[in-house]
Design a protein around this motif. Structure first.
Motif, short mmCIF file in Angstrom:
data_model
loop_
_atom_site.label_atom_id
_atom_site.label_comp_id
_atom_site.label_asym_id
_atom_site.label_seq_id
_atom_site.Cartn_x
_atom_site.Cartn_y
_atom_site.Cartn_z
N ALA A 132 0.81 -1.22 0.00
CA ALA A 132 0.00 0.00 0.00
C ALA A 132 0.85 1.27 0.00
CB ALA A 132 -0.94 0.00 1.20
N ASP A 133 2.05 1.21 0.60
CA ASP A 133 2.89 2.41 0.64
C ASP A 133 3.67 2.63 -0.65
OD1 ASP A 133 4.73 0.40 0.82
OD2 ASP A 133 5.66 1.08 2.68
N GLY A 134 3.42 1.81 -1.66
CA GLY A 134 4.05 1.97 -2.96
C GLY A 134 5.29 1.13 -3.16
N LYS A 135 5.79 0.50 -2.10
CA LYS A 135 6.97 -0.35 -2.24
C LYS A 135 6.61 -1.61 -3.01
CE LYS A 135 9.70 0.92 1.74
NZ LYS A 135 10.35 0.44 2.96
N ARG A 136 7.56 -2.04 -3.82
CA ARG A 136 7.39 -3.25 -4.61
C ARG A 136 8.53 -4.20 -4.23
NH1 ARG A 136 4.65 -4.27 -9.62
NH2 ARG A 136 3.90 -2.15 -9.55
N VAL A 137 8.16 -5.42 -3.87
CA VAL A 137 9.14 -6.42 -3.45
C VAL A 137 9.00 -7.66 -4.32
CG1 VAL A 137 9.94 -7.86 -1.54
CG2 VAL A 137 9.06 -5.58 -1.08
N ARG A 138 10.13 -8.17 -4.79
CA ARG A 138 10.12 -9.41 -5.56
C ARG A 138 10.74 -10.50 -4.69
NH1 ARG A 138 8.83 -11.42 -10.13
NH2 ARG A 138 10.00 -13.10 -11.11
N TYR A 139 9.97 -11.54 -4.43
CA TYR A 139 10.42 -12.67 -3.62
C TYR A 139 11.00 -13.73 -4.52
CZ TYR A 139 7.92 -10.40 0.14
OH TYR A 139 7.50 -9.49 1.07
N ARG A 140 11.88 -14.58 -3.97
CA ARG A 140 12.54 -15.60 -4.76
C ARG A 140 11.71 -16.85 -4.96
NH1 ARG A 140 17.93 -14.97 -1.33
NH2 ARG A 140 16.29 -15.00 0.21
N SER A 141 10.78 -17.11 -4.03
CA SER A 141 9.99 -18.33 -4.12
C SER A 141 8.69 -18.18 -3.33
CB SER A 141 10.78 -19.52 -3.57
OG SER A 141 10.99 -19.35 -2.18
N ILE A 142 7.80 -19.12 -3.53
CA ILE A 142 6.56 -19.14 -2.76
C ILE A 142 6.87 -19.40 -1.28
CG2 ILE A 142 4.37 -20.37 -2.41
CD1 ILE A 142 4.33 -18.56 -4.84
N ASN A 143 7.89 -20.22 -1.02
CA ASN A 143 8.28 -20.46 0.38
C ASN A 143 8.70 -19.17 1.07
OD1 ASN A 143 7.74 -23.18 0.46
ND2 ASN A 143 9.79 -23.77 -0.18
N GLU A 144 9.41 -18.32 0.36
CA GLU A 144 9.81 -17.03 0.93
C GLU A 144 8.58 -16.15 1.18
OE1 GLU A 144 13.51 -14.02 0.41
OE2 GLU A 144 12.44 -14.55 -1.42
N LEU A 145 7.61 -16.22 0.27
CA LEU A 145 6.35 -15.49 0.48
C LEU A 145 5.63 -16.00 1.72
CD1 LEU A 145 4.75 -15.11 -3.05
CD2 LEU A 145 4.98 -13.31 -1.37
N MET A 146 5.62 -17.30 1.91
CA MET A 146 4.96 -17.89 3.08
C MET A 146 5.65 -17.45 4.37
SD MET A 146 2.43 -19.63 1.87
CE MET A 146 1.96 -20.84 3.07
N ARG A 147 6.99 -17.38 4.36
CA ARG A 147 7.71 -16.90 5.55
C ARG A 147 7.40 -15.42 5.80
NH1 ARG A 147 11.88 -19.96 3.25
NH2 ARG A 147 12.93 -18.07 2.59
N ALA A 148 7.30 -14.63 4.73
CA ALA A 148 6.95 -13.22 4.89
C ALA A 148 5.54 -13.08 5.45
CB ALA A 148 7.06 -12.50 3.54
N LYS A 149 4.63 -13.92 5.00
CA LYS A 149 3.25 -13.91 5.51
C LYS A 149 3.25 -14.19 7.01
CE LYS A 149 -1.11 -16.35 5.35
NZ LYS A 149 -1.85 -17.48 4.84
N GLN A 150 4.00 -15.21 7.43
CA GLN A 150 4.07 -15.56 8.85
C GLN A 150 4.64 -14.41 9.66
OE1 GLN A 150 2.92 -18.57 10.15
NE2 GLN A 150 3.10 -17.45 12.04
#
Length: 69
Positions: free
Chosen positions: A25-43
């Protein structure tokens, strides 16, 4: 950085669609390396939101079940 429910929604949407790039929402864009990394970010975001709300962070539990002999 204080996370918001919108950040969590953006992560959940990315996981649901398989996208590795998330725009927050603040305009930052992040590219994750994998779905597992996305899941860790979610946690991490869920734990941060819970802590800010005064709740204990959610912890995972692993069960090892064996039928026996």
């Amino acid at each position: 950085m204080a996370f918001t429910q919108d950040d969590l929604t953006a992560i959940n949407d990315a996981i649901a669609t398989g996208e590795l790039e998330v725009q927050f929402a603040d305009g930052k864009r992040v590219r994750y390396r994998s779905i597992n990394e996305l899941m860790r970010a979610k946690q991490h975001i869920e734990n941060s939101i819970s802590t800010a709300a005064g709740k204990a962070p959610r912890r995972g539990v692993r069960l090892n079940v064996n039928k026996g002999v």
